[in-house]
Design a protein around this motif. Structure first.
Motif, PDB file in Angstrom:
ATOM      1  N   GLU A   1       0.846  -1.205   0.000  1.00 17.58           N
ATOM      2  CA  GLU A   1       0.000   0.000   0.000  1.00 17.58           C
ATOM      3  C   GLU A   1       0.883   1.258   0.000  1.00 17.58           C
ATOM      4  O   GLU A   1       0.607   2.235  -0.700  1.00 17.58           O
ATOM      5  N   THR A   2       1.977   1.197   0.768  1.00  8.26           N
ATOM      6  CA  THR A   2       2.923   2.325   0.811  1.00  8.26           C
ATOM      7  C   THR A   2       3.510   2.551  -0.578  1.00  8.26           C
ATOM      8  O   THR A   2       3.610   3.691  -1.046  1.00  8.26           O
TER       9      THR A   2
ATOM     10  N   LYS B   1       0.893   8.386   7.501  1.00  7.32           N
ATOM     11  CA  LYS B   1       1.389   9.028   6.273  1.00  7.32           C
ATOM     12  C   LYS B   1       2.464  10.089   6.514  1.00  7.32           C
ATOM     13  O   LYS B   1       3.475  10.097   5.805  1.00  7.32           O
TER      14      LYS B   1
ATOM     15  N   LEU C   1       1.138   4.278  -2.833  1.00  9.38           N
ATOM     16  CA  LEU C   1       1.060   5.724  -2.560  1.00  9.38           C
ATOM     17  C   LEU C   1       2.289   6.463  -3.089  1.00  9.38           C
ATOM     18  O   LEU C   1       2.205   7.599  -3.551  1.00  9.38           O
TER      19      LEU C   1
END
Lengths: 168, 211
Positions: free
Chosen positions: A18-19, A62, A22
């Protein structure tokens, strides 16, 4: 991330994916080369892994993650520009080249004409008809009673011989 | 893509339970506590200045000591926050040493004006700077050792405040140990070198805190 810090490997793998999702657009906007962007992304993931103990589960993920990403990106950019500076040409080294008169042709029209006359008669005629008088290969072939491909081959050979003579 | 999946698998494979870092406030308390204990022990060993009862009756001397201690506290807090990649999302507090240092300059300005007629300059000069460096050496090493356990993304600034924190301990020790009231001497041989070492900390931070 909290699960990952507790040792949940599946959650951690999912977090890293997921990181990466992003970060990809974030990096590709800032790094021109896709291969480099992938390298930096992998470095960022390794850095996140090394620094994961500094993440506080009570705070958003984040800002912490982007702080590390920006840090690694700056590292990459610093090295990239330092590399470019190392490989840059010194303007002083270019002086000799820049000093040369690039608008003056090294070969004169007369010297080319002289060399054309020294070619076998048929090749010289073909070159004259194509390059001076502007006929097409097809028209030259019809005039000289040759096939079009034979005209092209003869013109090509003549040019090659001329180039060799003029470059000497 | 295959490399990426391999990396994720490898990192996930190493994802054992980790001990989270302490809160930066706790970390700064650790730094402040250790610095204060070190200062107390150093003063116990070397002894307080002989005229300390007279010195603490001078308001600008007391103000100088209090603000210098505040610089030490603010620098330790800032060093703790700077040990975290995102500054623990308390960016404003990171600049606390700057405010404190500004306040310290104002106090020194008033102390300078109050030093009239000026106290006699002591004969020694660089010896004071050397003493501060010697006393600050252990706190500097310890602060950097602690900070290296975390992940600073602002290593220049982190190095600078770490040095400022440690050297303010050294400067406090000398001010409380040496019987000297010349503000000109104190500024020239105590505080300007401290500031110079804090600037040098920008480079030391890069060397020691980069990860």
């Amino acid at each position: 991330m909290r699960k990952a810090l507790g040792g949940d490997q599946a959650a951690y793998a999912e977090l890293l994916r997921e990181t990466a999702r992003l970060l990809r657009p974030f990096l590709s906007r800032r790094i021109g080369f896709e291969g480099d962007a992938d390298d930096v992304l992998q470095e960022i993931l390794v850095s996140i892994h090394k620094a994961r103990h500094t993440y506080d589960g009570n705070r958003p993920y984040k800002p912490w993650m982007y702080a590390i990403a920006k840090f690694r990106l700056q590292d990459y950019l610093r090295m990239h520009y330092a590399d470019q500076l190392r490989h840059a040409e010194d303007i002083d080294d270019l002086e000799n080249i820049l000093g040369a008169d690039v608008t003056e042709p090294a070969i004169s029209y007369e010297s080319i004409s002289g060399e054309v006359l020294k070619l076998p008669e048929r090749q010289a005629t073909i070159l004259r008809l194509i390059h001076q008088e502007g006929y097409t290969s097809k028209e030259v072939a019809a005039t000289l009673g040759m096939t079009e491909s034979a005209v092209k081959v003869a013109a090509h050979r003549a040019c090659k011989v001329l180039r060799q003579k003029l470059e000497r | 893509m295959k490399d990426f999946e391999q990396l994720v698998a490898q990192l996930a494979g190493e994802a054992s339970m980790v001990k989270p870092a302490p809160h930066p406030y706790l970390l700064s308390l650790k730094l402040i506590g250790a610095g204060a204990v070190y200062l107390a022990v150093s003063l116990a060993v070397s002894g307080l200045r002989p005229d300390w009862t007279q010195a603490i009756s001078q308001p600008w001397f007391v103000a100088e000591i209090v603000i210098l201690f505040a610089v030490f506290v603010a620098a330790s807090l800032s060093a703790a926050l700077l040990s975290f990649p995102d500054l623990h999302q308390k960016r404003g507090l990171v600049f606390a040493p700057l405010w404190m240092f500004g306040l310290f300059l104002i106090v020194m300005w008033f102390a300078w004006r109050a030093d009239s007629p000026p106290a006699a300059l002591p004969l020694h000069t660089i010896e004071c700077t050397s003493c501060i460096v010697l006393v600050a050496f252990l706190p500097t090493a310890w602060t950097f050792y602690i900070m290296r356990n975390y992940a600073s993304t602002h290593f220049h600034w982190a190095g600078s405040v770490a040095i400022l924190s440690a050297f303010s301990v050294g400067a406090l020790w000398l001010r409380l140990q040496e019987a000297n009231d010349s503000i000109a001497h104190v500024v020239e041989w105590h505080y300007l070198p401290t500031l110079a070492f804090a600037v040098l900390g920008l480079w030391i931070g890069r060397r020691l805190l980069k990860w």
